[in-house]
Design an enzyme around this catalytic site. Structure first.
Site, PDB file in Angstrom:
ATOM      1  CB  SER A 117      -3.084  -4.636   2.582  1.00  0.00           C
ATOM      2  OG  SER A 117      -1.542  -3.967   2.708  1.00  0.00           O
ATOM      3  CD  GLU A 150      -0.841 -12.741   6.194  1.00  0.00           C
ATOM      4  OE1 GLU A 150      -1.601 -13.203   6.380  1.00  0.00           O
ATOM      5  OE2 GLU A 150      -0.979 -11.620   4.988  1.00  0.00           O
ATOM      6  CG  ASN A 188      -3.519  -6.156   6.700  1.00  0.00           C
ATOM      7  OD1 ASN A 188      -2.949  -5.925   7.772  1.00  0.00           O
ATOM      8  ND2 ASN A 188      -3.062  -6.228   5.776  1.00  0.00           N
TER       9      ASN A 188
HETATM   10  N1  LIG Z   1       2.569   0.407   4.761  1.00  0.00           N
HETATM   11  C1  LIG Z   1       2.583  -1.139   4.583  1.00  0.00           C
HETATM   12  O1  LIG Z   1       2.492  -1.158   6.500  1.00  0.00           O
HETATM   13  C2  LIG Z   1       1.996  -2.136   4.089  1.00  0.00           C
HETATM   14  C3  LIG Z   1       2.250  -3.509   5.068  1.00  0.00           C
HETATM   15  C4  LIG Z   1       1.934  -5.018   3.835  1.00  0.00           C
HETATM   16  C5  LIG Z   1       1.722  -4.113   2.807  1.00  0.00           C
HETATM   17  N2  LIG Z   1       1.687  -2.860   1.802  1.00  0.00           N
HETATM   18  C6  LIG Z   1       1.289  -2.740   0.866  1.00  0.00           C
HETATM   19  O2  LIG Z   1       2.717  -2.794  -0.338  1.00  0.00           O
HETATM   20  C7  LIG Z   1       2.398  -1.895  -1.234  1.00  0.00           C
HETATM   21  C8  LIG Z   1       3.372  -0.794  -1.357  1.00  0.00           C
HETATM   22  O3  LIG Z   1       2.737   0.185  -0.126  1.00  0.00           O
HETATM   23  P1  LIG Z   1       3.923   1.679   1.060  1.00  0.00           P
HETATM   24  O4  LIG Z   1       3.216   1.743   1.681  1.00  0.00           O
HETATM   25  O5  LIG Z   1       5.717   0.429  -0.069  1.00  0.00           O
HETATM   26  O6  LIG Z   1       3.619   2.299  -0.295  1.00  0.00           O
HETATM   27  P2  LIG Z   1       4.271   4.043  -0.587  1.00  0.00           P
HETATM   28  O7  LIG Z   1       3.305   5.053  -0.606  1.00  0.00           O
HETATM   29  O8  LIG Z   1       5.516   4.155   0.825  1.00  0.00           O
HETATM   30  O9  LIG Z   1       5.679   3.300  -1.579  1.00  0.00           O
HETATM   31  C9  LIG Z   1       4.841   3.060  -2.718  1.00  0.00           C
HETATM   32  C10 LIG Z   1       6.262   2.720  -4.093  1.00  0.00           C
HETATM   33  O10 LIG Z   1       5.683   2.891  -5.069  1.00  0.00           O
HETATM   34  C11 LIG Z   1       6.293   4.192  -6.592  1.00  0.00           C
HETATM   35  N3  LIG Z   1       5.473   3.810  -7.317  1.00  0.00           N
HETATM   36  C12 LIG Z   1       3.762   3.984  -7.622  1.00  0.00           C
HETATM   37  N4  LIG Z   1       3.328   4.008  -8.765  1.00  0.00           N
HETATM   38  C13 LIG Z   1       5.139   3.123  -9.658  1.00  0.00           C
HETATM   39  C14 LIG Z   1       4.814   2.920 -10.281  1.00  0.00           C
HETATM   40  N5  LIG Z   1       4.474   2.778 -11.329  1.00  0.00           N
HETATM   41  N6  LIG Z   1       5.592   1.801 -11.121  1.00  0.00           N
HETATM   42  C15 LIG Z   1       7.127   1.856 -10.106  1.00  0.00           C
HETATM   43  N7  LIG Z   1       6.663   2.947  -8.976  1.00  0.00           N
HETATM   44  C16 LIG Z   1       5.173   2.967  -8.918  1.00  0.00           C
HETATM   45  C17 LIG Z   1       5.893   5.140  -5.642  1.00  0.00           C
HETATM   46  O11 LIG Z   1       7.009   5.560  -5.695  1.00  0.00           O
HETATM   47  C18 LIG Z   1       6.718   4.999  -4.684  1.00  0.00           C
HETATM   48  O12 LIG Z   1       7.899   4.940  -3.570  1.00  0.00           O
HETATM   49  C19 LIG Z   1       0.939  -1.872  -0.714  1.00  0.00           C
HETATM   50  O13 LIG Z   1      -0.106  -2.344  -1.609  1.00  0.00           O
HETATM   51  C20 LIG Z   1       0.757  -1.512   0.433  1.00  0.00           C
HETATM   52  O14 LIG Z   1      -0.976  -2.213   0.729  1.00  0.00           O
HETATM   53  C21 LIG Z   1       2.051  -2.345   2.649  1.00  0.00           C
END
Ligand SMILES: NC(=O)c1ccc[n+]([C@@H]2O[C@H](COP(=O)([O-])OP(=O)(O)OC[C@H]3O[C@@H](n4cnc5c(N)ncnc54)[C@H](O)[C@@H]3O)[C@@H](O)[C@H]2O)c1
Length: 291
Positions: A117, A150, A188
């Site tokens: 993000s 994006e 963002n």
């Molecule tokens: N939540 C949102 O609204 C949103 C929107 C756009 C982008 N993002 C970005 O997407 C990314 C993920 O966010 P999220 O909200 O899905 O987080 P989340 O916490 O829901 O999921 C993260 C996942 O990654 C896994 N993980 C962690 N370390 C790992 C590893 N070494 N190998 C494999 N899996 C691993 C965890 O077990 C978990 O299932 C972040 O960079 C976040 O900024 C989030």
């Protein structure tokens, strides 16, 4: 490059949606999680989403789509992937560790993409040996519903890598915008100051959590108010965004208000932890932060 074999590393809120929409578009999808338990949870989440679509008549066969997805906890299985999308926690060291371990396994033409993000795309690309084949692909939550993607070109991304990201985005049915490798990209960069300001307004007594949400829904036609949105995104992710964007722009609009910091310190991370600005134990959720 036409992508048929994609991988998603990290299958939480975002990753499971990216895997789902990719499989629905006919791609072969490999999902990587950090433990067998997390992998099982992720695959079950995708299955439930597909079953829901089928039961509503929006998908012919959930089973056919599900069969396109395999899961693993071993990054060695990534060797045949053409596109690898990282969607692990918004924690820079975690992302860098992932890229360091994955890069040596991948074929020479594989394109890598981060769904970060806020973190720098080039900053992640530089821990791999393929900075020119590294882009940002920033999806929106929930991935299956939100149309936008994006595509981020870093200072080193090749035209081929950017085109691969754009073609992939079109193939899975997203509207594409090209965004610069600046913290927050386009959406963002505009959305975070709004959310931060909602917390500032609450802290300085403009209204309750519920009233501010109600005001922005009814007064601006937004589908959800800022506090519901913050909880939906995840307060740990939002907090990291404030830190990264504050560092990049040195602009008070991006500074984390105290309430956000305290909620994260308490482990109240929003919907995913059951409590954030709202408490999700009650139906409908009740505001859980008071002045
Ligand atoms: N939540 C949102 O609204 C949103 C929107 C756009 C982008 N993002 C970005 O997407 C990314 C993920 O966010 P999220 O909200 O899905 O987080 P989340 O916490 O829901 O999921 C993260 C996942 O990654 C896994 N993980 C962690 N370390 C790992 C590893 N070494 N190998 C494999 N899996 C691993 C965890 O077990 C978990 O299932 C972040 O960079 C976040 O900024 C989030």
């Amino acid at each position: 490059m036409d992508v048929d074999r994609v991988a998603v590393i990290g299958c939480g809120t975002m990753g499971h949606g990216i895997a789902q929409v990719s499989a629905q578009a006919g791609l072969n999808v490999l999902v990587i999680e950090q433990s067998t338990e997390a992998l099982a949870r992720a695959l079950e989440r995708i299955e439930k989403a597909l079953d829901r679509l089928q039961s509503r008549g929006k998908l012919d066969s959930a089973a056919v789509v599900r069969d396109r997805i395999t899961g693993s906890t071993d990054v060695a299985t990534l060797s045949d992937r053409q596109l690898v999308i990282e969607a692990v926690d918004e924690h820079l060291e975690t992302k860098l560790d992932v890229w360091r371990s994955v890069d040596p396994v991948l074929g020479p033409n594989t394109v890598c993409a981060t769904n970060t993000s806020s973190f720098s795309v080039i900053g992640q690309a530089m821990v791999t040996g393929r900075a020119e084949q590294f882009i940002g692909l920033h999806f929106f939550n929930p991935v299956a519903v939100m149309n936008l993607l994006e595509v981020i070109r870093s200072i080193a991304s090749s035209d081929t890598a950017v085109a691969t990201g754009q073609d992939f985005g079109r193939r899975i049915g997203k509207d594409i915008v090209l965004a610069p490798d600046r913290a927050g990209f386009i959406v963002n960069r505009l959305l975070l100051p709004y959310c931060v300001d909602a917390i500032n307004a609450f802290e300085s007594g403009f209204g309750s959590i519920e009233d501010i949400d109600t005001a922005m829904r009814g007064g601006c036609g937004y589908p959800m108010g800022p506090f519901t949105l913050l909880d939906f995104v995840g307060l740990d992710t939002v907090f990291t965004m404030t830190e990264v964007m504050w560092t990049e722009y040195a602009d008070a609009r991006f500074a984390a208000p105290p309430t956000l910091r305290k909620l994260v310190e308490a482990g109240f991370l929003g919907r995913k932890s059951g409590r954030g600005f709202y408490d999700y134990a009650s139906d409908p959720p009740r505001a859980a932060v008071h002045r």
